[in-house]
Design an enzyme around this catalytic site. Structure first.
Site, PDB file in Angstrom:
ATOM      1  CG  HIS A   1      -2.035   0.403   5.016  1.00  0.00           C
ATOM      2  ND1 HIS A   1      -2.300  -0.930   5.146  1.00  0.00           N
ATOM      3  CD2 HIS A   1      -1.843   0.641   3.690  1.00  0.00           C
ATOM      4  CE1 HIS A   1      -2.274  -1.489   3.944  1.00  0.00           C
ATOM      5  NE2 HIS A   1      -1.993  -0.567   3.057  1.00  0.00           N
TER       6      HIS A   1
ATOM      7  CG  LEU B   1       6.248   9.543  -5.298  1.00  0.00           C
ATOM      8  CD1 LEU B   1       7.754   9.637  -5.495  1.00  0.00           C
ATOM      9  CD2 LEU B   1       5.675  10.899  -4.894  1.00  0.00           C
TER      10      LEU B   1
ATOM     11  CG  HIS C   1      -2.345  -4.282   1.366  1.00  0.00           C
ATOM     12  ND1 HIS C   1      -2.810  -3.025   1.051  1.00  0.00           N
ATOM     13  CD2 HIS C   1      -3.453  -5.051   1.507  1.00  0.00           C
ATOM     14  CE1 HIS C   1      -4.133  -3.041   0.997  1.00  0.00           C
ATOM     15  NE2 HIS C   1      -4.543  -4.256   1.266  1.00  0.00           N
TER      16      HIS C   1
ATOM     17  CG  HIS D   1       2.653   3.541   2.864  1.00  0.00           C
ATOM     18  ND1 HIS D   1       1.871   2.642   3.554  1.00  0.00           N
ATOM     19  CD2 HIS D   1       2.237   3.459   1.578  1.00  0.00           C
ATOM     20  CE1 HIS D   1       1.038   2.046   2.724  1.00  0.00           C
ATOM     21  NE2 HIS D   1       1.238   2.539   1.508  1.00  0.00           N
TER      22      HIS D   1
ATOM     23  CG  ASP E   1      -1.632   4.372   2.187  1.00  0.00           C
ATOM     24  OD1 ASP E   1      -1.082   4.369   1.077  1.00  0.00           O
ATOM     25  OD2 ASP E   1      -2.583   3.610   2.471  1.00  0.00           O
TER      26      ASP E   1
END
Length: 425
Positions: A226, A57, A173, A54, A299
C-alpha cells in the site's frame, strides 16, 4: 476478451471445458444448445479472473469483523477469483496448522481461491523468524507481518536470505513507528488546522529505503505494500532502474482520496498509511502510468461498526475495499485516460500472479477457467447495506461509480452473477 498475459484484446468467444479454458472462436453452429451453459457477454469485457493480493479476512480470532466465508463472498462480488489473505489474525498465521485452517475454511466456503501470506516472525512480534520452510511446505505464497513493519533490520536481512531458497517475496508495511506514534492522519496543513496528530510521509519513505537497501544487499524480493507517498514512489522507481527485485502495490483510496476528507472527522477516512495530499495522489497515479507500481489491490480491512464508531483517535485504521475496487479503477483511472483497460487489468491479474508465484491471471488455453466478466458501462451507487462483506466501513457511501463485475467464474463454475442488467442499481 482482454488478456494482458497474452497481449490479447479482441472480440471472440471462449469455451470452458472440465474447469479449464479449452478454446477461443468456437463456432456455435447457429445454436448454443449443445453446450451445458451459455453466457452472453455481448458488450462486456471478459478478463482473466481478478486477483487481490492484499486482503484481511480476520479469521481466526476476529470473526465479528469478517469471516473467511463472508470475505470470500465479498471477493467474488467484487470480481476477484483469487485473493491472498494477510496473517494479522488472532492467533497470527505463523504455523502450518493456522495455514491449513485458513485453507480448510476457504475450501468449505467454496467461493474463490484463497492463498495464504504467512508471518515473517513468530507471533508477528518481530523477534524471531517464523518457520519459513514449514510454512512454504504448508502452502504459504509469501511472508508479511503487515499491520506492523518487520522492524528489526537484522531479522529482515535473514528473512530475505531464507526466502531466496524458496523464491518467495516479503511483503512489508513501510512505516517507521517512532515517527508516527499516536498519529491519526497525514502530517500536513490539514492535520495542523484540525489539531490532529500527524503521520509524516517520511515515515513511509525511510522504511521503503531500508527495505530496498536490504533487498539489494541480499538479492531478496521485497514487495512494498500500500504505497502512498511521492517519496516512496520515487525511491522504488530508482531502485527498479538499478535492477533491485522490488515490486509495489497501490490501493484505490490512495489514488482517489486526500487528507482533506478528514475534515469530516469520519473514521472511515482513517487508514494506515494515511490519506495524503494531492501531490502524493498524483505521484501514485504517475507510478501506475509509468509502471513503477505494478499492482492495484484493495487492502480490504473490515472492522465491525462499533469499533469504527469510536472517537477518531480510538477507532482502528482501515476500510473495506473488495466490492468497490473495480468501480474506482474504471471511474478514476480508465475513464479519465490514465490507464487503458489492458494496463489496468494487468495490475489486477497477471502482475500479482507473477509476484506471488501462482499459476493464475491468464486465459491461455489449458489454464484454470477463472474468468471475470465486467460491464464497463454500468453506472451504480455504492450502498454498503448491499455489501456481502460482514463490515460496512467504507468512505465511498453514495459515490456514483462506473464499471462493475457482472459474472465471476472460478474453476469453470459460475460462482457469482449480478441480476438486473444495465442501468442504475
Amino acid at each position: 476478451m482482454i488478456d494482458p498475459s497474452q497481449k490479447l484484446d479482441r472480440i471472440t468467444n471462449l469455451l470452458i471445458q472440465d474447469g479449464r479454458v479449452a478454446a477461443y472462436d468456437v463456432p456455435s453452429n447457429g445454436s448454443a444448445s449443445h453446450y451445458d451453459k451459455t453466457l452472453d457477454a455481448t458488450g462486456k469485457i471478459v478478463s482473466p479472473g481478478l486477483i487481490d493480493m492484499h486482503v484481511h479476512l480476520r479469521e481466526p480470532g476476529r470473526e465479528e469483523d469478517e469471516t473467511i466465508h463472508t470475505g470470500t463472498a465479498a471477493a467474488i462480488a467484487g470480481g476477484f477469483t483469487s485473493i491472498a489473505c494477510i496473517p494479522n489474525t488472532e492467533p497470527p498465521i505463523d504455523t502450518q496448522a493456522t495455514v491449513e485452517f485458513v485453507q480448510h475454511q476457504a475450501a468449505r466456503a467454496d467461493h474463490c481461491n484463497v492463498y495464504v501470506v504467512a508471518c515473517v516472525s513468530k507471533n508477528r512480534e518481530g523477534k524471531e523468524l517464523a518457520e519459513l520452510g514449514q510454512l512454504v511446505q504448508a502452502g504459504a505464497v509469501a511472508f508479511s507481518d503487515d499491520g506492523a513493519p518487520v522492524y528489526d533490520p537484522e531479522l529482515m536481512r535473514r528473512a530475505f536470505e531464507y526466502c531466496l531458497m524458496f523464491d518467495k517475496p516479503i511483503l512489508n508495511h513501510a512505516e517507521v513507528r517512532e515517527l508516527t506514534q499516536g498519529g491519526v492522519m497525514h502530517e500536513g496543513l490539514v492535520s495542523l488546522i484540525l489539531g490532529l496528530p500527524g503521520m509524516p510521509a517520511v515515515a513511509e519513505d525511510a522504511m521503503t529505503g531500508r527495505d530496498i537497501a536490504l533487498a539489494e544487499a541480499t538479492g531478496g524480493r521485497i514487495h512494498i505494500m500500500h504505497v502512498s507517498s511521492s517519496g516512496s514512489v520515487d525511491i522504488i522507481r530508482r531502485a527498479r532502474s538499478r535492477g533491485v527485485r522490488v515490486t509495489t502495490e497501490v490501493c484505490p483510496h490512495h489514488f482517489t482520496l486526500t487528507d482533506e476528507s478528514l475534515r469530516t472527522f469520519d473514521s472511515n477516512y482513517k487508514m494506515s498509511p494515511p490519506l495524503r495530499g494531492q501531490r502524493h495522489v498524483d505521484a501514485c497515479i504517475a507510478g501506475l502510468v509509468d509502471g513503477t507500481i505494478e499492482v492495484i489491490c484493495s487492502d480490504h480491512a473490515p472492522h465491525a461498526l462499533e469499533k469504527k464508531m469510536r472517537e477518531l483517535d480510538q477507532a482502528p485504521f482501515g476500510i473495506v475495499g473488495l466490492e468497490t475496487a473495480v468501480g474506482l479503477v474504471v471511474t478514476r483511472l480508465i475513464e479519465p485516460g490514465h490507464l487503458d483497460w489492458t494496463t489496468a487489468l494487468a495490475k489486477m491479474t497477471i502482475n500479482p500472479a507473477r509476484i506471488l508465484g501462482i499459476d493464475k491471471g491468464t486465459l491461455r488455453i489449458g489454464a484454470d477457467a477463472d474468468v471475470t466478466i465486467i460491464d464497463p458501462a454500468v453506472r451504480w451507487t455504492v450502498d454498503p447495506a448491499k455489501f456481502l462483506s460482514k463490515s460496512t466501513n467504507t468512505p465511498y457511501r453514495g459515490w456514483k461509480l462506473q464499471g462493475r463485475a457482472e459474472t465471476v467464474i472460478v474453476g469453470g463454475r459460475v460462482k457469482f452473477t449480478r441480476h438486473g442488467g444495465n442501468g442504475e442499481e
